[in-house]
Design an enzyme around this catalytic site. Sequence first.
Site, mmCIF file in Angstrom:
data_model
loop_
_atom_site.group_PDB
_atom_site.id
_atom_site.type_symbol
_atom_site.label_atom_id
_atom_site.label_comp_id
_atom_site.label_asym_id
_atom_site.label_seq_id
_atom_site.Cartn_x
_atom_site.Cartn_y
_atom_site.Cartn_z
ATOM 1 N N TYR A 157 -42.637 27.269 46.973
ATOM 2 C CA TYR A 157 -43.557 26.228 47.366
ATOM 3 C C TYR A 157 -45.133 27.069 47.534
ATOM 4 O O TYR A 157 -46.120 26.607 47.101
ATOM 5 C CB TYR A 157 -43.201 25.807 48.845
ATOM 6 C CG TYR A 157 -43.961 24.751 49.383
ATOM 7 C CD1 TYR A 157 -44.276 23.495 49.062
ATOM 8 C CD2 TYR A 157 -44.928 25.241 50.677
ATOM 9 C CE1 TYR A 157 -45.144 22.427 49.463
ATOM 10 C CE2 TYR A 157 -45.707 24.263 51.336
ATOM 11 C CZ TYR A 157 -45.837 22.851 50.633
ATOM 12 O OH TYR A 157 -46.602 21.992 51.605
ATOM 13 N N LYS A 161 -48.559 26.285 45.863
ATOM 14 C CA LYS A 161 -49.860 25.792 46.397
ATOM 15 C C LYS A 161 -50.947 26.858 46.018
ATOM 16 O O LYS A 161 -52.035 26.593 46.198
ATOM 17 C CB LYS A 161 -49.526 25.971 47.888
ATOM 18 C CG LYS A 161 -48.654 24.569 48.172
ATOM 19 C CD LYS A 161 -48.985 23.383 47.695
ATOM 20 C CE LYS A 161 -48.102 22.036 48.233
ATOM 21 N NZ LYS A 161 -49.011 20.958 47.962
#
Length: 259
Positions: A157, A161
Amino acid sequence: MASRLSEQTAIVTGSSAGIGAAIAKRFAAEGANVVTNSRSRDRAEETAEAIRATGGDAVAIESDVTDYDAMEALVEATVEKFGSLDVMVNNAGVTSIGPAEDVDPDDWQRIIDVDLTGVFFGSQLAGRQMIEQGSGGSILNISSIMGDLGLHGRAPYCAAKAGVNNLTRTLAVEWAPHGVHVNALAPGFVKTDITDQTQSAADYTDEDIRNRTPLDRFGTLDEMAECATFLVNNNHYVTGEVLHADGGWTAYAWGSDGT
Ligand SMILES: NC(=O)c1ccc[n+]([C@@H]2O[C@H](COP(=O)([O-])OP(=O)(O)OC[C@H]3O[C@@H](n4cnc5c(N)ncnc54)[C@H](OP(=O)(O)O)[C@@H]3O)[C@@H](O)[C@H]2O)c1
């Protein structure tokens, strides 16, 4: 009805729930024609129906953001229905939690596919359409404070991002000559399914999050929708920016009490 987005057509990916649903509803309240989206037409339709119930204009179109052909069809159907695409919000996102040394390769790929590749597909297809239209536009990618910070148990993640942040800057530079603004919104902690899912698997509580946040609370869906509305209406000089809507989380280094 307020009208910061009147005569604009917007797609919001992943708008069956959470931040995406809040953004879709706010855009409609600001006068935009809205296309809601999720992997399920029924779930996306719930948001579209809520918008229509309050006098807005919305349709739901199902597509998985990792499926290029389905995303192309989403953009085509939007233009066919409303005549243009002016605002694209790449919001759909997923996460997982677990030590980096144990991340399964399939899980790594799934998160990169949705959170980074999906953002590129949505941006590319929307950008191409906006360039062809010749009247500018706005692309907003929903990032996270985890695009700038490391957090235990979130390797895919955080990596995805971080990729979104620099993809945003790159596309902003490339498409500025076409009047297409590309920005990112990086929320801190907002109560949604994703936070419930990760918090229940992690060892931190609501109180831990509040204690670490200078504003001493979670962000709200309304606050995220307000930031998104500001970023996409293009009445500003902002492009290539990652706006942290995080209650001061990323500004905070250590101990407000001097310790
Ligand atoms: N909540 C937070 O504190 C927080 C903080 C920082 C960043 N964010 C970011 O904000 C965005 C929205 O998160 P949220 O908290 O609102 O999460 P959420 O409530 O879990 O909503 C996620 C949305 O994404 C959709 N989605 C998931 N995979 C998809 C796919 N492959 N294709 C199309 N749609 C898909 C889901 O719809 P279906 O399941 O119906 O397909 C749902 O509408 C994400 O990018 C997340 O990383 C959230």
